[in-house]
Design an enzyme around this catalytic site. Structure first.
Site, mmCIF file in Angstrom:
data_model
loop_
_atom_site.group_PDB
_atom_site.id
_atom_site.type_symbol
_atom_site.label_atom_id
_atom_site.label_comp_id
_atom_site.label_asym_id
_atom_site.label_seq_id
_atom_site.Cartn_x
_atom_site.Cartn_y
_atom_site.Cartn_z
ATOM 1 N N TYR A 152 0.825 -1.201 0.000
ATOM 2 C CA TYR A 152 0.000 0.000 0.000
ATOM 3 C C TYR A 152 0.863 1.256 0.000
ATOM 4 O O TYR A 152 0.669 2.175 -0.809
ATOM 5 C CB TYR A 152 -0.926 -0.005 1.218
ATOM 6 N N THR A 165 -13.784 5.199 6.606
ATOM 7 C CA THR A 165 -14.784 5.221 5.544
ATOM 8 C C THR A 165 -15.546 3.914 5.383
ATOM 9 O O THR A 165 -16.618 3.895 4.798
ATOM 10 C CB THR A 165 -14.111 5.542 4.197
#
Length: 206
Positions: A141, A176
């Site tokens: 990532y 989120t």
């Protein structure tokens, strides 16, 4: 009415960005691999496409460009995270993170380069603090976000001559997708859902 194209439009951050832009009078085209729950409206157009399928992405971009008077803002928000030590990650999963976080954004930028130049608009890349700092147990990532930042920072100097702005946003952990990680066996999951993301901010916080 100005048009914003937002990848990852069905995620928490994508929806929050769209809501804010729509409130300011924008029309938002929300691109995602799954647009379930996104309804069309006078200010919103959902588009279902797998961004890692370049042919499908190009076809979707052509359709979007033909259907809007202009494309004024492209937000590169689609992405995945991967949690776990590098020693336990496969090469395939590492490449998968790059396909979604980096190569899909590059392909999307290519698809919308001409209309953004025509409108003298803006590219906005949603990176992460992992784009300029190390992040434990997230080697793929962090590397993909470093690559994304390098690409868009370099693109900025090229596109400035066309009156185009190229911006990079690097938020910290944003909650989120709590309770909806979609985590796979290889550790790939939706961003903003990991239990170790301390100090997260809600995407609705100002």
């Amino acid at each position: 009415m100005r048009t914003a194209v937002i990848s990852g439009g069905n995620g928490g951050l994508g929806r929050a960005l769209a809501e804010r832009l729509e409130a300011d009078g924008w029309h938002c085209v929300l691109i995602d691999v799954n647009v379930t729950g996104l309804d069309s409206s006078p200010t919103r157009t959902p588009v279902e496409v797998d961004l890692t399928d370049t042919e499908a992405l190009n076809a979707a971009a052509t359709h979007i460009i033909a259907g809007r008077p202009s494309v004024d803002l492209v937000i590169y928000n689609a992405g995945v995270s991967q949690i776990g030590p590098f020693a336990e990650a496969t090469e395939e999963s590492h490449r998968r993170v790059f396909e979604i976080n980096y190569f899909a954004a590059v392909a999307m930028a290519r698809s919308f380069l001409a209309p953004i130049r025509a409108s003298r608009g803006t590219h906005l890349a949603i990176s992460s603090v992992a784009g300029f700092a190390p992040l434990h147990n997230r080697t793929a990532y962090a590397a993909s976000k470093h690559a994304m930042e390098g690409f868009f920072a370099s693109l900025r100097s090229e596109e400035a001559a066309h009156g185009v702005r190229t911006l990079i946003a690097a938020p910290s952990f944003v909650a989120t997708n709590l309770g909806n990680s979609g985590r796979r066996e290889d550790g790939i999951m939706r961003p903003g859902a990991a239990a170790d993301e301390i100090g997260r901010a809600s995407c609705r916080e100002r």
